[in-house]
Design an enzyme around this catalytic site. Structure first.
Site, mmCIF file in Angstrom:
data_model
loop_
_atom_site.group_PDB
_atom_site.id
_atom_site.type_symbol
_atom_site.label_atom_id
_atom_site.label_comp_id
_atom_site.label_asym_id
_atom_site.label_seq_id
_atom_site.Cartn_x
_atom_site.Cartn_y
_atom_site.Cartn_z
ATOM 1 N N ARG A 165 15.352 -19.722 62.155
ATOM 2 C CA ARG A 165 14.656 -20.802 61.465
ATOM 3 C C ARG A 165 14.708 -22.067 62.320
ATOM 4 N NH1 ARG A 165 18.092 -18.248 57.708
ATOM 5 N NH2 ARG A 165 16.989 -17.181 56.006
ATOM 6 N N LYS A 189 21.451 -20.238 56.067
ATOM 7 C CA LYS A 189 21.506 -20.718 54.691
ATOM 8 C C LYS A 189 22.848 -20.365 54.066
ATOM 9 C CE LYS A 189 16.560 -20.676 53.616
ATOM 10 N NZ LYS A 189 15.509 -20.160 52.703
ATOM 11 N N HIS A 256 7.243 -21.736 61.906
ATOM 12 C CA HIS A 256 7.676 -20.556 61.150
ATOM 13 C C HIS A 256 6.867 -19.322 61.538
ATOM 14 C CE1 HIS A 256 10.583 -19.561 58.097
ATOM 15 N NE2 HIS A 256 9.707 -18.821 57.452
ATOM 16 N N ARG A 259 8.707 -17.196 63.870
ATOM 17 C CA ARG A 259 9.688 -16.344 63.180
ATOM 18 C C ARG A 259 8.993 -15.100 62.634
ATOM 19 N NH1 ARG A 259 14.655 -16.393 60.321
ATOM 20 N NH2 ARG A 259 14.553 -15.878 58.090
ATOM 21 N N HIS A 282 18.162 -12.796 56.215
ATOM 22 C CA HIS A 282 17.676 -12.647 54.850
ATOM 23 C C HIS A 282 18.786 -12.089 53.963
ATOM 24 C CE1 HIS A 282 13.224 -12.244 56.279
ATOM 25 N NE2 HIS A 282 13.568 -13.491 56.075
ATOM 26 N N TYR A 291 7.315 -7.946 56.134
ATOM 27 C CA TYR A 291 6.862 -7.752 57.509
ATOM 28 C C TYR A 291 6.410 -6.322 57.759
ATOM 29 C CZ TYR A 291 8.949 -12.307 58.142
ATOM 30 O OH TYR A 291 9.252 -13.635 58.018
#
Length: 310
Positions: A165, A189, A256, A259, A282, A291
């Site tokens: 990210r 995150k 993004h 990514r 994730h 994806y």
């Protein structure tokens, strides 16, 4: 990180005069503190929760009025105002999470919000570059000085190589990169740490940048710095991508998108879905699975263009 208890001001400067509203706002801030200190949510996520819940509190100021009919009426007004399904889904998720927490802490007697139904949100397939396009894009970095060019090239190569990210790239320190093993340590995150490999192209670009970095940097640790020498931020990276996209003729490309492109090319090349999940950071495999749909669509398009019986 935003300190616990930060942002305890009233809604639009008016909330807090009514003791009932004050109690609701206090509960909302306690919930946000819980998300930061216990759950480990990011500042951006907590700001979203706070915004949604304060909006709710302007209509439902008292915890005793936190009922299913009132919540449905609040969401119904959002529908009348033409709010998107994504906004409705986010607000629903916010009040449901708050409700669960409030029940556990004895602030309300029943979890009525659990009966709210979140609208289904159609997820658009992300924009990705083809492999040839990606190569052309990487070679299109443009900057005012040689040092900035080296920095921009390293940023683009690392974003594409790792799928990290933008916020993660901004937070990189010099010590996070293992040049010998070609691995980079990323803090994602919820302060979750992961290691991501990168290839020779990114390694070469990083080496070129590090030879120039000290001429630009005014901070010791940051891997990437802006024109004033401080740690680079997301806005500057957006400008770098925009400038490169203009040179490469790749319209509507965001940071993004690199990514998305990295993830799609990994799957196209046969990478395991769970490995890609770990690489991207994730928490849910379901997020990574989008994806696979991109790869399937690309395969279908290639078939239609190339197969004589398509």
């Amino acid at each position: 990180m935003e300190p616990a208890g930060a942002g305890r001001e009233g809604w639009d400067g008016t909330m807090g005069d009514d003791p009932r509203q004050s109690q609701m706002l206090e509960a909302i801030e306690d919930f946000c503190d819980y998300l930061i200190l216990v759950v480990g949510r990011s500042d951006a996520t907590v700001r979203g929760y706070r915004s949604d819940l304060r909006h709710m509190a302007a209509t439902i100021p008292d915890l005793t009025e936190f009922t299913l009919p009132n919540l449905r009426a609040w969401l119904g007004r959002a529908v009348e105002e033409g709010k998107s399904r994504a906004t409705l889904a986010r607000r629903t998720a916010s009040v449901k999470s708050f409700s669960t927490w409030a029940v556990k802490n004895g602030l309300i007697s029943g979890d009525e919000a659990a009966r709210l139904v979140s609208p289904k949100v159609t997820r658009n397939l992300p924009r990705v570059l083809g492999e040839v396009q990606a190569g052309e894009f990487m070679g299109s970095a443009a900057a005012d000085t040689e040092d900035e060019f080296r920095r921009d090239s390293a940023i683009l190569e690392l974003l594409y190589a790792t799928g990290m990210r933008v916020s993660e790239l901004c937070g990189l320190d010099l010590g996070d990169v293992d040049h010998h093993r070609r691995m980079v340590r990323v803090l994602g995150k919820g302060d979750k740490e992961r290691m991501i490999p990168f290839g020779k192209a990114a390694a070469d670009a990083l080496e070129q940048w590090l030879e120039a970095r000290d001429r630009m940097a005014k901070v010791e640790d940051a891997m990437f710095v802006g024109v004033r020498g401080g740690r680079i931020d997301a806005r500057q990276i957006r400008r770098i991508v925009d400038r490169t996209a203009q040179v490469a003729g790749a319209d509507h490309l965001s940071p993004h998108s690199l990514r998305h492109t990295a993830a799609t090319h990994l799957l196209d090349g046969g990478a395991d879905l769970r490995q890609v999940q770990e690489m991207l950071g994730h928490s849910s495999l379901q997020t990574t699975q989008i994806y696979t749909h991109v790869s399937s669509q690309r395969l279908l398009e290639a078939f239609r263009q190339a197969h004589p019986r398509a």
